[in-house]
Structure formats: structure tokens, C-alpha cells
Design an enzyme around this catalytic site. Structure first.
Site, PDB file in Angstrom:
ATOM      1  N   GLU A 150       0.808  -1.225   0.000  1.00  0.00           N
ATOM      2  CA  GLU A 150       0.000   0.000   0.000  1.00  0.00           C
ATOM      3  C   GLU A 150       0.839   1.273   0.000  1.00  0.00           C
ATOM      4  O   GLU A 150       0.436   2.292  -0.559  1.00  0.00           O
ATOM      5  CB  GLU A 150      -0.946   0.014   1.203  1.00  0.00           C
ATOM      6  CG  GLU A 150      -1.912  -1.155   1.275  1.00  0.00           C
ATOM      7  CD  GLU A 150      -2.862  -1.223   0.088  1.00  0.00           C
ATOM      8  OE1 GLU A 150      -3.035  -0.205  -0.599  1.00  0.00           O
ATOM      9  OE2 GLU A 150      -3.429  -2.307  -0.140  1.00  0.00           O
ATOM     10  N   GLU A 159      -0.984   9.828   1.047  1.00  0.00           N
ATOM     11  CA  GLU A 159      -1.496   9.585  -0.291  1.00  0.00           C
ATOM     12  C   GLU A 159      -0.955  10.621  -1.277  1.00  0.00           C
ATOM     13  O   GLU A 159      -0.918  11.820  -0.989  1.00  0.00           O
ATOM     14  CB  GLU A 159      -3.025   9.640  -0.237  1.00  0.00           C
ATOM     15  CG  GLU A 159      -3.735   9.209  -1.485  1.00  0.00           C
ATOM     16  CD  GLU A 159      -5.240   9.189  -1.292  1.00  0.00           C
ATOM     17  OE1 GLU A 159      -5.963   9.114  -2.306  1.00  0.00           O
ATOM     18  OE2 GLU A 159      -5.692   9.262  -0.133  1.00  0.00           O
ATOM     19  N   ASN A 197     -13.175   6.277   9.928  1.00  0.00           N
ATOM     20  CA  ASN A 197     -12.101   5.437  10.443  1.00  0.00           C
ATOM     21  C   ASN A 197     -11.193   6.208  11.405  1.00  0.00           C
ATOM     22  O   ASN A 197     -10.747   5.661  12.427  1.00  0.00           O
ATOM     23  CB  ASN A 197     -11.282   4.857   9.291  1.00  0.00           C
ATOM     24  CG  ASN A 197     -11.972   3.678   8.641  1.00  0.00           C
ATOM     25  OD1 ASN A 197     -12.435   2.765   9.311  1.00  0.00           O
ATOM     26  ND2 ASN A 197     -12.064   3.706   7.326  1.00  0.00           N
TER      27      ASN A 197
END
Length: 297
Positions: A150, A159, A197
Site C-alpha cells: 500500500e 497519499e 475510520n
């Protein structure tokens, strides 16, 4: 049902997509209480040694005290041991050594420290600390495999595609997005994202990640803790947590399902599945353990 889709783009190619469902409420039973550090580490715990009530050991950089007689019960994995907090002069006995960690991630960003990972283990002490040595090693390898995939070998702390940042705010949640609509982008080893989250993990870890999501890219231990929170408490699109998959014998393939479900499994993206399996086999080779069965989904 909402999913997290964290997209890492490297050299114009999409390297990985992580998908998570909205978080369920995490159980506090698996979270060790914060304890005050002691002055020095006790002798390392040994599986072959019998300990009586009051016996002190160190394990994973923390001191532990036996509540009653015990033998071959890992500190943190059973209730016989009381967590006494971090200790100085540490000797680490995590199933993956620092030298192996360096071999697994030779090009990682300096943010991702081995010490940060060790410090995060207290949050979920059963992680890579349950079952036989092979089981513990395979779980650690599986977790680091997905981190490798990831975050592209731990080269990225957040990201890359900033155009996607605003998407990760779900205003249908009653708590909204107090840090701003674009504040809940992917961060850390598994590109942890979405406001729901951050809220759920923060509540479980005792951190206000909803209002301060940047902590995940500022504190290595917090970054690892958010990844461990998902690994140990969330099924995602699967039927079990990744921890249960590895401890219960379902195998590495079920951890892929818990992360990405139909996006990769059951023919969704067989190339991506094989890429993860290849990384897992590489990491188990580095630490000298068999990858086990159930590698694909």
C-alpha cells in the site's frame, strides 16, 4: 456501503488500491492500558521458563509482571501478565528483528522507524504474539506485506493524489469532518483514510484523530497503531479480521479479502493478488518462515 480507496501513483502507474468499509466499534479488550515507564528492562521473557506470581520479564520493549504461575504464555497475549509499561535499555524480541525490517524495507522513508513499530505493539499486544512461533512470524510478515504494497515499500507517508483528498470526508456521519473536508486522506503504512475510520481508531487508541488526523503523518508510532487497529479489529469487506485469519489458519488470502474484498478477490484483480502473494513470499523468506497455505483469495 462506504469503502476506502487509497490510490498510490508512482511513475504514472497505479501501484495499489486499498479498500476499507466503515469502521465497526473496536473492542477495548485487546488494547493494553497505558502504563508508566520503568527505569530498566527486566530479563527477556522465555517460553521455557516457569514464572511465579510477581515474576518480572520484558517483552517487545515493555516490562510485565506475572499475576500467578505461568509458563509458555506470551506476555500481552494472555491475562496472566500485567503490563508495566515501556522500559529503558530495551532488548527487542519481536519476531521480526530490526535487521530483517531493514532488509524488507531498504528504501523506506525515514519516518517509518522500527522503533515506531515496536512502540505501537502495546496497542494490540496479541498481534504477532499469539500461537506458535511460525504463526506469529507469518502474521507479522502478512501485515508488513500489505504495508509494503500500500505504501510502496514504506516510501510514502501520505497519499500522493491530492485531488482525491476531499473525497474521504463522509458528511453523513453525525460527527462530520471537523478538521476540514480534505483532511482525511490516506496516511501511514496502509494509507489509512476516511473520517469515520479516524474517529473509530482514535476512540479505540485514546487519540483525537478526528480533530487531528495529521498526527498519523507526524508520529511513527501513531501511524503504525492505526494500521494495527484495522488489522486487529476490522473485517472490512471480508468475514474476519486479518489477525483472526492468520491466527486461525485461514491464511494470507483472507487478509487480502479483509482489505479489498471483491476488488481483488474472486477474480476481481488476480494480478494484484499475485503481486501481494509474491511480496508475502519474499518477506517470509527474509525472516525464515514458511508462508503457509491459503495464499490467495
Amino acid at each position: 456501503m462506504n469503502r476506502i480507496k487509497s490510490v498510490l501513483t508512482v511513475l504514472s502507474a497505479v501501484i495499489a488500491t486499498a479498500a476499507f468499509l466503515p469502521a465497526a466499534t473496536a473492542s477495548a479488550a485487546d488494547t493494553a492500558p497505558a502504563a508508566s515507564p520503568t527505569t530498566a528492562c527486566a530479563p527477556l521473557w522465555s517460553s521455557s521458563t516457569a514464572y511465579t506470581a510477581g515474576g518480572s520479564v520484558s517483552h517487545h520493549g515493555r516490562n510485565w509482571t506475572a499475576k500467578w504461575w505461568t509458563q509458555n504464555e506470551n506476555p500481552g497475549a494472555t491475562t496472566v501478565w500485567e503490563d508495566r509499561g515501556t522500559c529503558t535499555g530495551r532488548v527487542f524480541d519481536f519476531v521480526i528483528s530490526e535487521a530483517e525490517f531493514d532488509r524488507i524495507f531498504p528504501d523506506r522513508d525515514p519516518f517509518y522507524t522500527y522503533q515506531g513499530l515496536i512502540d505501537a505493539l502495546h496497542a494490540y499486544p496479541r498481534f504477532a504474539n499469539t500461537g506458535t512461533e511460525s504463526t506469529r512470524s507469518r502474521e507479522a510478515a502478512a501485515f508488513l506485506t500489505h504495508a509494503d504494497f500500500e505504501s510502496v515499500g514504506l516510501q510514502y507517508v501520505k497519499e500522493i493524489n491530492e485531488a482525491n483528498y476531499w473525497i474521504k470526508c463522509d458528511y453523513s456521519q453525525p460527527f462530520g469532518c471537523p478538521a476540514g473536508q480534505s483532511a482525511y486522506y490516506g496516511r501511514g503504512p496502509i494509507m489509512f483514510s476516511w473520517n469515520f475510520n479516524y474517529k473509530a481508531a482514535g476512540d479505540a487508541l485514546g487519540l483525537d484523530l478526528l480533530n487531528n488526523p495529521w498526527l498519523v503523518e507526524q508520529d511513527p508510532s501513531v501511524a503504525w497503531q492505526t494500521a494495527l487497529w484495522y488489522w486487529n479489529t476490522q473485517n472490512g469487506p471480508g468475514t474476519m479480521t486479518s489477525h483472526d485469519a492468520m491466527v486461525g489458519g485461514a491464511g494470507f488470502g483472507e487478509t487480502i479479502r479483509s482489505l479489498n474484498g471483491a476488488l481483488e478477490c474472486d477474480g476481481g484483480n488476480p494480478d494484484s493478488v499475485q503481486a501481494r502473494v509474491a511480496k508475502y513470499e519474499r518477506i517470509t523468506g527474509i525472516i525464515g518462515t514458511d508462508p503457509g497455505s491459503g495464499l490467495t483469495c
